[in-house]
Design a protein around this motif. Sequence first.
Motif, PDB file in Angstrom:
ATOM      1  N   GLY A  15      32.544  34.643  38.346  1.00 13.19           N
ATOM      2  CA  GLY A  15      32.838  33.214  38.188  1.00 13.19           C
ATOM      3  C   GLY A  15      34.126  32.986  37.428  1.00 13.19           C
ATOM      4  N   ALA A  16      34.339  33.759  36.389  1.00 14.44           N
ATOM      5  CA  ALA A  16      35.595  33.648  35.640  1.00 14.44           C
ATOM      6  C   ALA A  16      36.780  34.079  36.503  1.00 14.44           C
ATOM      7  CB  ALA A  16      35.533  34.497  34.378  1.00 14.44           C
ATOM      8  N   GLY A  17      36.578  35.078  37.349  1.00 14.70           N
ATOM      9  CA  GLY A  17      37.647  35.533  38.241  1.00 14.70           C
ATOM     10  C   GLY A  17      38.037  34.466  39.239  1.00 14.70           C
ATOM     11  N   PHE A  18      37.033  33.789  39.817  1.00 16.29           N
ATOM     12  CA  PHE A  18      37.337  32.707  40.746  1.00 16.29           C
ATOM     13  C   PHE A  18      38.073  31.576  40.048  1.00 16.29           C
ATOM     14  CE2 PHE A  18      33.994  34.349  43.676  1.00 16.29           C
ATOM     15  CZ  PHE A  18      34.808  34.439  44.793  1.00 16.29           C
ATOM     16  N   HIS A  19      37.732  31.316  38.800  1.00 18.41           N
ATOM     17  CA  HIS A  19      38.421  30.271  38.039  1.00 18.41           C
ATOM     18  C   HIS A  19      39.869  30.660  37.750  1.00 18.41           C
ATOM     19  CE1 HIS A  19      38.980  26.984  35.245  1.00 18.41           C
ATOM     20  NE2 HIS A  19      39.408  27.847  34.342  1.00 18.41           N
ATOM     21  N   GLN A  20      40.125  31.923  37.445  1.00 23.41           N
ATOM     22  CA  GLN A  20      41.457  32.389  37.068  1.00 23.41           C
ATOM     23  C   GLN A  20      42.384  32.650  38.249  1.00 23.41           C
ATOM     24  OE1 GLN A  20      43.044  33.036  34.084  1.00 23.41           O
ATOM     25  NE2 GLN A  20      41.369  31.940  33.114  1.00 23.41           N
ATOM     26  N   ILE A  21      41.833  32.814  39.442  1.00 25.87           N
ATOM     27  CA  ILE A  21      42.641  33.275  40.564  1.00 25.87           C
ATOM     28  C   ILE A  21      43.746  32.280  40.936  1.00 25.87           C
ATOM     29  CG2 ILE A  21      41.340  32.414  42.549  1.00 25.87           C
ATOM     30  CD1 ILE A  21      41.531  35.408  43.556  1.00 25.87           C
ATOM     31  N   GLY A  22      43.542  30.987  40.668  1.00 25.80           N
ATOM     32  CA  GLY A  22      44.573  30.001  40.977  1.00 25.80           C
ATOM     33  C   GLY A  22      45.741  30.054  40.007  1.00 25.80           C
ATOM     34  N   MET A  23      45.450  30.274  38.728  1.00 24.97           N
ATOM     35  CA  MET A  23      46.502  30.262  37.710  1.00 24.97           C
ATOM     36  C   MET A  23      47.133  31.640  37.510  1.00 24.97           C
ATOM     37  SD  MET A  23      44.698  27.797  34.897  1.00 24.97           S
ATOM     38  CE  MET A  23      43.106  28.615  35.018  1.00 24.97           C
ATOM     39  N   HIS A  24      46.322  32.660  37.501  1.00 26.88           N
ATOM     40  CA  HIS A  24      46.780  34.034  37.263  1.00 26.88           C
ATOM     41  C   HIS A  24      46.150  34.935  38.320  1.00 26.88           C
ATOM     42  CE1 HIS A  24      48.211  32.639  33.380  1.00 26.88           C
ATOM     43  NE2 HIS A  24      46.996  32.141  33.139  1.00 26.88           N
ATOM     44  N   PRO A  25      46.790  35.084  39.468  1.00 29.98           N
ATOM     45  CA  PRO A  25      46.172  35.828  40.580  1.00 29.98           C
ATOM     46  C   PRO A  25      45.822  37.276  40.246  1.00 29.98           C
ATOM     47  CG  PRO A  25      48.061  34.590  41.356  1.00 29.98           C
ATOM     48  CD  PRO A  25      48.051  34.478  39.867  1.00 29.98           C
ATOM     49  N   ALA A  26      46.674  37.963  39.506  1.00 28.48           N
ATOM     50  CA  ALA A  26      46.399  39.370  39.205  1.00 28.48           C
ATOM     51  C   ALA A  26      45.135  39.514  38.348  1.00 28.48           C
ATOM     52  CB  ALA A  26      47.592  40.005  38.493  1.00 28.48           C
ATOM     53  N   GLN A  27      45.003  38.680  37.336  1.00 30.41           N
ATOM     54  CA  GLN A  27      43.820  38.735  36.480  1.00 30.41           C
ATOM     55  C   GLN A  27      42.569  38.348  37.257  1.00 30.41           C
ATOM     56  OE1 GLN A  27      44.542  36.178  33.163  1.00 30.41           O
ATOM     57  NE2 GLN A  27      46.034  37.545  32.224  1.00 30.41           N
ATOM     58  N   GLY A  28      42.685  37.343  38.117  1.00 31.95           N
ATOM     59  CA  GLY A  28      41.543  36.909  38.906  1.00 31.95           C
ATOM     60  C   GLY A  28      41.048  37.979  39.856  1.00 31.95           C
ATOM     61  N   CYS A  30      41.531  41.243  39.591  1.00 37.48           N
ATOM     62  CA  CYS A  30      40.944  42.337  38.797  1.00 37.48           C
ATOM     63  C   CYS A  30      39.535  41.980  38.331  1.00 37.48           C
ATOM     64  CB  CYS A  30      41.823  42.653  37.596  1.00 37.48           C
ATOM     65  SG  CYS A  30      43.361  43.472  38.030  1.00 37.48           S
ATOM     66  N   ALA A  31      39.341  40.730  37.929  1.00 39.47           N
ATOM     67  CA  ALA A  31      38.003  40.300  37.506  1.00 39.47           C
ATOM     68  C   ALA A  31      37.023  40.350  38.673  1.00 39.47           C
ATOM     69  CB  ALA A  31      38.068  38.892  36.920  1.00 39.47           C
ATOM     70  N   LEU A  32      37.464  39.983  39.873  1.00 35.04           N
ATOM     71  CA  LEU A  32      36.590  40.033  41.033  1.00 35.04           C
ATOM     72  C   LEU A  32      36.232  41.469  41.402  1.00 35.04           C
ATOM     73  CD1 LEU A  32      38.058  37.209  43.278  1.00 35.04           C
ATOM     74  CD2 LEU A  32      35.960  37.175  41.931  1.00 35.04           C
ATOM     75  N   PHE A  33      37.193  42.386  41.307  1.00 38.02           N
ATOM     76  CA  PHE A  33      36.896  43.796  41.557  1.00 38.02           C
ATOM     77  C   PHE A  33      35.886  44.334  40.543  1.00 38.02           C
ATOM     78  CE2 PHE A  33      41.062  44.335  43.912  1.00 38.02           C
ATOM     79  CZ  PHE A  33      40.455  44.535  45.138  1.00 38.02           C
ATOM     80  N   LEU A  34      36.089  44.004  39.273  1.00 34.18           N
ATOM     81  CA  LEU A  34      35.161  44.434  38.226  1.00 34.18           C
ATOM     82  C   LEU A  34      33.779  43.845  38.461  1.00 34.18           C
ATOM     83  CD1 LEU A  34      34.540  45.846  35.550  1.00 34.18           C
ATOM     84  CD2 LEU A  34      35.337  43.778  34.388  1.00 34.18           C
ATOM     85  N   ALA A  35      33.722  42.575  38.839  1.00 34.68           N
ATOM     86  CA  ALA A  35      32.435  41.931  39.096  1.00 34.68           C
ATOM     87  C   ALA A  35      31.711  42.609  40.253  1.00 34.68           C
ATOM     88  CB  ALA A  35      32.648  40.448  39.398  1.00 34.68           C
ATOM     89  N   GLY A  36      32.418  42.901  41.309  1.00 33.49           N
ATOM     90  CA  GLY A  36      31.804  43.578  42.450  1.00 33.49           C
ATOM     91  C   GLY A  36      31.276  44.946  42.072  1.00 33.49           C
ATOM     92  N   PHE A  37      32.050  45.664  41.286  1.00 36.06           N
ATOM     93  CA  PHE A  37      31.629  46.987  40.832  1.00 36.06           C
ATOM     94  C   PHE A  37      30.355  46.894  39.992  1.00 36.06           C
ATOM     95  CE2 PHE A  37      31.836  50.383  37.601  1.00 36.06           C
ATOM     96  CZ  PHE A  37      31.766  51.484  38.440  1.00 36.06           C
TER      97      PHE A  37
END
Length: 56
Positions: A15-28, A30-37
């Motif tokens: 959820g945090a990754g989806f929120h960040q993906i618009g402002m900071h794509p790289a961080q978003g 990475c957060a989505l990859f970590l969440a999936g893992f």
Amino acid sequence: MAGMIRIISGIVIGGAGFHQIGMHPAQGVCALFLAGFLIIIGLDQELSGDSRRIGD
């Protein structure tokens, strides 16, 4: 129990990754990859019955 904690952590981080993906794509991303893992590892532990209790 540890598997369930990983699944819930993955959902929160996703959820945090989806929120960040618009402002900071790289961080978003990475957060989505970590969440999936985390979700995959948690599901694997819950389904296989290898979920260790904290303190074992």
